[in-house]
Design an enzyme around this catalytic site. Structure first.
Site, mmCIF file in Angstrom:
data_model
loop_
_atom_site.group_PDB
_atom_site.id
_atom_site.type_symbol
_atom_site.label_atom_id
_atom_site.label_comp_id
_atom_site.label_asym_id
_atom_site.label_seq_id
_atom_site.Cartn_x
_atom_site.Cartn_y
_atom_site.Cartn_z
ATOM 1 N N GLN A 1 0.850 -1.202 0.000
ATOM 2 C CA GLN A 1 0.000 0.000 0.000
ATOM 3 C C GLN A 1 0.881 1.245 0.000
ATOM 4 O O GLN A 1 0.382 2.353 -0.103
ATOM 5 C CB GLN A 1 -0.862 0.021 1.257
ATOM 6 N N HIS B 1 -1.418 1.601 -4.268
ATOM 7 C CA HIS B 1 -1.783 3.018 -4.104
ATOM 8 C C HIS B 1 -0.889 3.958 -4.899
ATOM 9 O O HIS B 1 -0.813 5.140 -4.590
ATOM 10 C CB HIS B 1 -1.768 3.392 -2.605
ATOM 11 N N GLY C 1 2.919 -4.575 8.915
ATOM 12 C CA GLY C 1 2.967 -3.125 9.136
ATOM 13 C C GLY C 1 1.803 -2.356 8.551
ATOM 14 O O GLY C 1 1.981 -1.245 8.066
ATOM 15 N N THR C 2 0.626 -2.948 8.611
ATOM 16 C CA THR C 2 -0.562 -2.209 8.155
ATOM 17 C C THR C 2 -1.639 -2.244 9.226
ATOM 18 O O THR C 2 -1.793 -3.255 9.914
ATOM 19 C CB THR C 2 -1.091 -2.742 6.799
#
Ligand code: APR
Length: 244
Positions: free
Chosen positions: A101, A119, A186-187
């Site tokens: 992302q 993204h 890590g999201t």
């Protein structure tokens, strides 16, 4: 960090590993995540209020300047231990799909061979009306304008409320459905459609592993939650599954 034996075995035996990363993996490169307070010049602003088409329509100069600041941060940053661990993981499993992302391009700079950037990428610029990528522009006005139609230029990223690039999302969903191990790293697992990918993987029988120092909505569903920093957890996972 202690890696459960059955998780190490699942990774060792996996034929296709899919990984979804979020801004937490770049936090260790010094790029602030989207949901933590900003410091310095931009501390009064909420990134979620700047990364929208409405914000750009309202105040294109402010949004352009914020991205210029982020771009400079990214240029100065170096890939983190987490980015590098994923470059190594790619060489250890038969089939590997990296989905991110993040718009900072750090996976590519670390050496990952193919990255599905859901993204977009902050280093690219496009016309806000025609959508065409623009390589060169005059910097005498902020934001600079499209030489073809005069519309303001904008970063080639997906803002809140905008649609993701269709081909990239299709490939990511197909990887989520066909992988046997899915790592979410890590999201905050809050922003859809990306946040739906681990659930897609779960529904198709994959082992789902979360790497995050904090709990997220995915934690309750994931088979394993590794609580720690991306770099530490991924290194521990790889060295346990593939001892040299
Ligand atoms: N290692 C791993 N995870 C970390 C670390 C670290 N060192 N530091 C922070 N995190 C975790 C946080 O606990 C948080 O859950 O990273 C997550 C970052 O969450 P967000 O800031 O919400 O970032 P992300 O999930 O990538 O956001 C998704 O939303 O703002 C939009 O388009 C933007 O791509 C972004 C999307």
């Amino acid at each position: 960090m202690n890696i459960p034996d059955d998780l190490a075995e699942a990774l060792r035996n996996a034929r296709h590993v899919a990984v979804l990363t979020g801004s937490g993996i770049s936090a260790e490169s010094g790029i602030p995540t989207f949901r933590e307070a900003q410091t310095g010049l931009w501390e009064r602003y909420d990134p979620q209020q700047l990364a929208t088409p409405e914000a750009f329509d309202r105040d294109p100069e402010l949004v352009w300047n914020w991205y210029t600041w982020r771009r400079e941060l990214v240029e100065r940053a170096e890939p983190s231990a987490g980015h590098l661990a994923l470059v190594e993981l790619e060489t250890l499993v038969p089939d590997f799909t990296l989905i991110t992302q993040n718009v900072d391009g750090l996976h590519g700079r670390a050496g990952s061979s193919r990255v599905l950037e859901l993204h977009g990428n902050i280093t690219r610029t496009k016309c806000s009306v025609e959508g065409v990528l623009v390589e060169k522009y005059e910097e005498d006005v902020t934001p600079p304008v499209c030489a073809n139609c005069g519309a303001p230029l904008r970063p080639d990223v997906v803002w809140f409320g905008e649609v993701l690039p269709a081909g990239v999302m299709k490939d990511a969903a197909s990887a989520a459905r066909s992988c046997d191990l899915f790592l979410s790293v890590g999201t905050s697992s809050l922003v859809y459609p990306a946040a739906g990918l681990p659930y897609e993987a779960l529904m198709h029988g994959a082992t789902v592993v979360e790497v995050n120092p904090d709990e997220t909505p995915l934690s309750a569903e994931a088979h394993y939650s590794l609580r720690g920093k991306a770099g530490d957890c991924l290194l521990a996972l790889i060295t346990t599954a593939f001892p040299s």
